[in-house]
Design a protein around this motif. Structure first.
Motif, PDB file in Angstrom:
ATOM      1  N   VAL A 112       1.241  -0.924  -0.287  1.00  0.00           N
ATOM      2  CA  VAL A 112       0.043  -0.059  -0.060  1.00  0.00           C
ATOM      3  C   VAL A 112       0.951   0.992  -0.239  1.00  0.00           C
ATOM      4  N   ALA A 113       1.919   1.200   1.262  1.00  0.00           N
ATOM      5  CA  ALA A 113       2.567   2.294   0.869  1.00  0.00           C
ATOM      6  C   ALA A 113       3.317   2.162  -0.639  1.00  0.00           C
ATOM      7  N   GLY A 129       7.867   0.046   6.844  1.00  0.00           N
ATOM      8  CA  GLY A 129       8.035  -0.858   7.896  1.00  0.00           C
ATOM      9  C   GLY A 129       7.504  -1.822   8.697  1.00  0.00           C
ATOM     10  N   ILE A 130       6.049  -1.978   8.085  1.00  0.00           N
ATOM     11  CA  ILE A 130       5.588  -2.228   9.150  1.00  0.00           C
ATOM     12  C   ILE A 130       5.032  -4.006   8.570  1.00  0.00           C
ATOM     13  N   ARG A 204      10.339   8.983  -1.351  1.00  0.00           N
ATOM     14  CA  ARG A 204      10.875   7.666  -1.575  1.00  0.00           C
ATOM     15  C   ARG A 204      12.272   7.783  -0.208  1.00  0.00           C
ATOM     16  N   GLU A 205      12.765   8.479  -0.456  1.00  0.00           N
ATOM     17  CA  GLU A 205      13.775   9.103   1.098  1.00  0.00           C
ATOM     18  C   GLU A 205      12.852   9.166   2.162  1.00  0.00           C
ATOM     19  N   ARG A 206      12.000   9.041   2.586  1.00  0.00           N
ATOM     20  CA  ARG A 206      10.899   8.937   3.753  1.00  0.00           C
ATOM     21  C   ARG A 206      10.918   7.242   3.996  1.00  0.00           C
ATOM     22  N   MET A 207      11.308   6.484   2.414  1.00  0.00           N
ATOM     23  CA  MET A 207      10.467   4.770   2.950  1.00  0.00           C
ATOM     24  C   MET A 207      12.251   4.405   3.353  1.00  0.00           C
ATOM     25  N   ASP A 208      12.895   5.059   2.411  1.00  0.00           N
ATOM     26  CA  ASP A 208      14.409   4.245   2.401  1.00  0.00           C
ATOM     27  C   ASP A 208      14.949   4.426   3.904  1.00  0.00           C
ATOM     28  N   ALA A 209      14.421   5.842   4.448  1.00  0.00           N
ATOM     29  CA  ALA A 209      15.003   5.297   6.545  1.00  0.00           C
ATOM     30  C   ALA A 209      13.996   4.925   7.153  1.00  0.00           C
ATOM     31  N   HIS A 213      15.608   1.533   9.382  1.00  0.00           N
ATOM     32  CA  HIS A 213      16.155   2.451  10.514  1.00  0.00           C
ATOM     33  C   HIS A 213      15.444   0.545  10.924  1.00  0.00           C
ATOM     34  N   ARG A 214      14.535   0.116   9.747  1.00  0.00           N
ATOM     35  CA  ARG A 214      13.267  -1.520  10.378  1.00  0.00           C
ATOM     36  C   ARG A 214      14.974  -2.629  10.633  1.00  0.00           C
ATOM     37  N   GLU A 215      15.700  -2.912   8.912  1.00  0.00           N
ATOM     38  CA  GLU A 215      16.864  -3.211   9.101  1.00  0.00           C
ATOM     39  C   GLU A 215      18.533  -3.335   9.962  1.00  0.00           C
TER      40      GLU A 215
END
Length: 311
Positions: A112-113, A129-130, A204-209, A213-215
């Motif tokens: 969805v993101a 990230g969910i 995309r920058e926000r999603m990469d962040a 963070h998750r990894e």
């Protein structure tokens, strides 16, 4: 093994188009990879099929929906009654119309993101990230990295236990921290979200962040169930667990993650009882050392093995 009640269900709902399987193992369907079987695992074809089935079932027959099992402990004795697992073909579509994203209940949050990002719509990056589905996100007001489901939801579709198909506004969802309450048992079938036109490069920058963070801080390659405990008001659950000396704590085949101590992991030999008992021991130690009571964020369902054996 539970009694096979699939013939009874077929008699009650002869026009049900979906699949019914007796004593289907649930462990392979959860991220922890533990737990007993469903008395009946049911996969309806679509929302109308689900509504029909529920309308024909006795009111006292247990019904429980599950998603991808990313935030779930199924106890070792299994789950009595009917476990509903929606299939992607009928409940997994994601489409975009203007600034609105329409998603089925089993659409992965991450997809969805991605769909929103592809349409140049921001605000849903936290879903990247969910590791769950939209149905679960609606139930628990899923959130991460400063965003929550309540921030972007327009409306949610659901089927009641009686088989009535309803739509709930954001306000009617009664969202609180990691919970929603529509006032009656329902199974969510889909949702509509509102995005904000945003530069795709920024999205995309926000999603990469979020992904970075998750990894770097979460044990995402382990058999785990995500965040175990809700953050108490004014506290971080992981800090309380760490301060109680529980980082790396083991019980049977279960362990508190060394990487992030609000995560429990199955080291390979854990039972559901091991994982749940470890969580309870962590709660006890945190209460003893800090005076703060932790509450489970992971959902625990089914019956213990001993209780199942006594049936």
């Amino acid at each position: 093994m539970f009694d096979d009640i699939t013939p009874l269900i077929r008699d009650l709902a002869p026009d049900f188009r979906g699949r019914l399987v007796a004593n289907e193992p649930l462990a392979p369907l959860t991220w922890f990879r533990v737990g007993g079987p469903a008395q009946v695992l049911c996969t309806p074809d679509d929302a109308a099929d689900l509504a029909y089935l529920l309308s024909r079932l006795p009111a006292d027959m247990p019904v429980m929906p599950i998603g991808v099992g990313s935030n779930l402990i199924v106890r070792d004795g299994g789950v009595p009654g009917i476990v509903i697992r929606l299939r992607p073909r009928g409940f997994g579509e994601v489409t975009v119309e203007g600034t609105r994203i329409h998603a089925g209940a089993v659409a992965p949050d991450k997809r969805v993101a991605e769909a929103a990002a592809a349409a140049g719509l921001g605000g849903l990056e936290f879903y990247f990230g969910i590791p769950g589905t939209i149905g679960g996100a609606l139930v628990m007001n899923a959130g991460a990295n400063g965003g929550e489901t309540k921030d972007v939801l327009v409306e949610a579709r659901a089927v009641t236990r009686e088989g009535e198909q309803l739509t709930f506004s954001n306000a009617a969802m009664n969202f609180t921290y990691r919970a929603s309450a529509v006032g009656r048992p329902v199974i969510f079938t889909g949702a509509v979200f509102e995005g904000v036109p945003t530069d795709p490069a920024v999205i995309r920058e926000r999603m990469d962040a979020v992904q970075h963070h998750r990894e770097t801080v979460q044990p995402i390659r382990e058999k785990t169930g995500g965040s175990t405990f809700k953050n108490p008001p004014g506290h971080s659950a992981w800090k309380l667990v760490d301060a109680a000396g529980c980082r790396g704590l083991r019980l049977g085949g279960a362990q508190v993650s060394e990487m992030h101590c609000n995560f429990l992991i199955n080291t390979g030999t854990a039972t559901a009882a091991d994982i749940e008992a470890l969580g309870e021991e962590v709660r006890r130690r945190v209460k003893e050392t800090s005076g703060v009571e932790l509450h489970w964020e992971i959902k625990r369902v089914g019956v213990p093995l001993q209780k199942a054996m006594e049936r």
